[in-house]
Write a protein that holds these residues in place. Structure first.
Motif, PDB file in Angstrom:
ATOM      1  N   THR A  77       6.475   4.718   3.146  1.00 25.56           N
ATOM      2  CA  THR A  77       7.312   3.708   2.499  1.00 25.56           C
ATOM      3  C   THR A  77       8.187   4.383   1.440  1.00 25.56           C
ATOM      4  OG1 THR A  77       5.597   2.056   2.868  1.00 25.56           O
ATOM      5  CG2 THR A  77       7.293   1.538   1.236  1.00 25.56           C
ATOM      6  N   SER A  78       9.475   4.072   1.480  1.00 29.28           N
ATOM      7  CA  SER A  78      10.415   4.706   0.554  1.00 29.28           C
ATOM      8  C   SER A  78      11.447   3.689   0.096  1.00 29.28           C
ATOM      9  CB  SER A  78      11.105   5.896   1.214  1.00 29.28           C
ATOM     10  OG  SER A  78      11.877   5.471   2.324  1.00 29.28           O
TER      11      SER A  78
ATOM     12  N   CYS B 215      14.308  -0.996   0.810  1.00 30.67           N
ATOM     13  CA  CYS B 215      12.936  -0.557   1.073  1.00 30.67           C
ATOM     14  C   CYS B 215      12.788  -0.262   2.556  1.00 30.67           C
ATOM     15  CB  CYS B 215      11.934  -1.632   0.653  1.00 30.67           C
ATOM     16  SG  CYS B 215      10.204  -1.064   0.646  1.00 30.67           S
TER      17      CYS B 215
ATOM     18  N   SER C 207      10.095   1.509   5.703  1.00 30.64           N
ATOM     19  CA  SER C 207       8.732   1.930   6.021  1.00 30.64           C
ATOM     20  C   SER C 207       8.615   2.154   7.516  1.00 30.64           C
ATOM     21  CB  SER C 207       7.722   0.872   5.571  1.00 30.64           C
ATOM     22  OG  SER C 207       6.398   1.345   5.731  1.00 30.64           O
TER      23      SER C 207
ATOM     24  N   SER D 119       6.232   2.440  -2.325  1.00 30.64           N
ATOM     25  CA  SER D 119       7.171   3.562  -2.353  1.00 30.64           C
ATOM     26  C   SER D 119       7.014   4.317  -3.672  1.00 30.64           C
ATOM     27  CB  SER D 119       8.610   3.055  -2.217  1.00 30.64           C
ATOM     28  OG  SER D 119       8.990   2.365  -3.397  1.00 30.64           O
TER      29      SER D 119
END
Length: 562
Positions: free
Chosen positions: A309-310, A329, A331, A385
């Motif tokens: 997740t980032s 977001c 993922s 994240s």
């Protein structure tokens, strides 16, 4: 063979003495040569003629008779017991059953009459060949190539026996045969089977069947998985490769799509503690000495809580105050993320600020500065994240100047001016100005003046600048105080001068006021009805002196003295 009537005339001494004609004796054989198959039965057709004055007493066959010896009845030979069958005295046909290889040789019919010396021996007899049949197949037989199968036998080429071929007991098309060979142009797996051959005259006694084994490279290669296509992260999975090949597959190799090197070998490939990175498309290669074949691609989907997740920000790079910002977001997960949640942290506590894949800040300001992160969640769990640190930059503001010391500044002392400003990024350049001076007087956050003098007095201000702009402070007044004695004299002189000027000014105002009053009185005389208009006005002014003071020239002289 074509049947040929053969009349054999044997000249016997006894017959000549009795005056018997040779033409009245004769033996007819259908074949000179017969090639029979071992274990079969052979019929040797034979007919004869004899003089009418003789009676046939016995008909039998002899094998390889020797000259000047008595011919032995074949049926009396222990080797032929119960295997010889005669047709009687009407013809000389013999049937030989259960033929052995040792039965090969020349056979002659023998006719015995009622006269002891009236005997007939058929010449040259019948040559019997005995053969064993066997099928010969070259090795190896490779799919797609030509193969020639031969029916081995010991029959002489002159006999030219007709060969028939059978596959799994069924006759093969005659168009495929050539002499004693069976030719298959492009052999395939469908041609595999048990092949045998037989002589047409002895179809009931074929050779032993021989297996046609067709070699081919792997085909119909398939990949199977022990579990469903969707596998939970952390579990195990086994992939199995199957293929049809002859000889069997020697090597199995495993590949993952978009990877240049193999990931495994062997008929099975197992992945334990599977991760998201193990997901993808797999296939296997089956190989033997004749080639290789690949299976179709099989997909493995790994399910689990969100992974990798980032959070990202757009636009990226330095952000100027007032800029609109979008946080995204992302993922990598199966099944897909069901909920995205956004959080803001000032470094100590975090609070939810939004939901959804995107979070937007319309007009960014320093109030939005801080740390942002997102949470991605599906049915298997959630993950966060890493933080994004948002900083909205702005030009200097609230710029001000402070002075030290802040009290009375005495001539000859020192003073320091300090410029302060709120800016992000911090102020890069400070510049100092003196009001009414066109050029800067200094730079740096502080500006110091040592051994100050009265010329240094005045109003000062600073300019604060960074990459986003600049701002000036308000001006501060710097007053320089000189020696107190001198100041006292100056004050007394200035005060005295100012008092004298004030007195003179007052006197002048008073004179002007009296003049105005006298003028008003004259006007009243004109307006009065008792006034004699014939009075000479000049006589009135001739004797008038305002206020008893001098004229205006006298007033100017007083101011000049002052």
């Amino acid at each position: 063979m074509a049947q040929t009537a053969v009349s054999v005339c044997l000249v016997l001494t006894l017959s000549l003495i009795q005056g018997v004609s040779c033409q009245e004796w004769g033996v007819n054989l259908t074949h000179y040569h017969i090639c029979a198959v071992s274990r079969s039965s052979v019929v040797m057709p034979c007919s004869f003629n004899h003089p009418p004055n003789l009676t046939v007493a016995k008909v039998f066959w002899a094998k390889d008779p020797q000259p000047a010896t008595e011919r032995t009845d074949l049926s009396n030979n222990p080797e032929y017991k119960d295997r010889v069958l005669y047709s009687g005295t009407k013809n000389c046909t013999m049937t030989l059953k259960h033929i052995k290889l040792s039965d090969a040789g020349f056979y002659h019919p023998r006719i015995v009459t009622n006269i002891a010396k009236q005997k007939w021996l058929g010449q040259p007899g019948l040559n019997l060949f005995i053969t064993e049949l066997s099928v010969w197949i070259p090795r190896p037989v490779v799919e797609g190539r030509e193969v020639k199968m031969s029916c081995n036998n010991s029959c002489s080429p002159a006999q030219k026996p007709t060969v028939i071929w059978r596959k799994n007991g069924v006759d093969v098309s005659a168009q495929q045969t050539k002499h004693d060979q069976l030719i298959l142009g492009r052999v395939s797996v469908e041609d595999e089977g048990n092949y045998s051959c037989a002589l047409k005259s002895f179809q009931g006694y074929p050779s032993k069947p021989v297996r046609l084994n067709v070699m081919f490279s792997p085909k119909n290669t398939t990949l199977s998985i022990t579990s469903t296509d969707k596998i939970l992260k952390g579990t195990s999975v086994t992939l199995t490769c199957s293929s049809d090949a002859n000889p069997p597959v020697e090597n199995y190799t495993w590949f993952k799509v978009n990877q240049s090197t193999p990931v495994g070998s062997g008929q099975q490939y197992s992945i334990t503690n599977i991760s998201f990175e193990d997901g993808g498309q797999y296939y296997c290669e089956a190989r033997n000495k004749y080639g290789a074949d690949n299976s179709t691609v099989k997909s493995i989907t790994v399910e689990g809580p969100p992974n990798h997740t980032s959070a990202s920000v757009s636009p990226s790079g330095d952000l100027k105050e007032g800029t609109s910002v979008t946080l995204t977001c992302s993922s990598d997960v199966t099944p897909p993320v069901e909920n995205f949640t956004w959080f803001y942290s000032d470094g100590s506590t975090a609070s939810q600020v939004g939901a959804g894949k995107y979070y937007m800040i319309g007009q960014g300001s320093s109030e939005h500065n801080g740390y942002y992160y997102c949470e991605a969640k599906n049915k298997h769990g959630a993950s966060n994240s890493t933080d994004i640190h948002l900083i909205f930059h702005y030009a200097p503001r609230n710029t001000s100047v402070s002075m030290s010391p802040s009290g009375e500044i005495v001539d000859g002392s020192s003073v320091t001016l300090t410029c302060s400003s709120d800016a992000n990024p911090p102020v890069e350049n400070y510049t100092w100005f003196k009001v009414d001076d066109s050029t800067p007087v200094g730079s740096g956050q502080q500006y110091s003046i040592a051994n100050i003098s009265s010329e240094d007095g005045g109003q000062y201000y600073c300019e604060a600048r960074n990459k986003y702009g600049a701002e000036n402070s308000t001006a501060v007044l710097m007053e320089i105080h000189v020696d107190h004695t001198l100041v006292m004299y100056v004050v007394i002189g200035v005060s005295s001068g100012c008092g004298l000027l004030g007195l003179l000014f007052f006197i002048r105002l008073k004179c002007k006021a009296e003049k105005i009053e006298e003028t008003n009185q004259v006007n009243d005389i004109y307006d009065n009805d008792t006034f004699d208009h014939n009075t000479d006005i000049d006589s009135v002014y001739q004797n008038y002196t305002p206020g008893g003071a001098g004229n205006e020239d006298d007033d100017d002289e007083i101011y000049q003295n002052a």
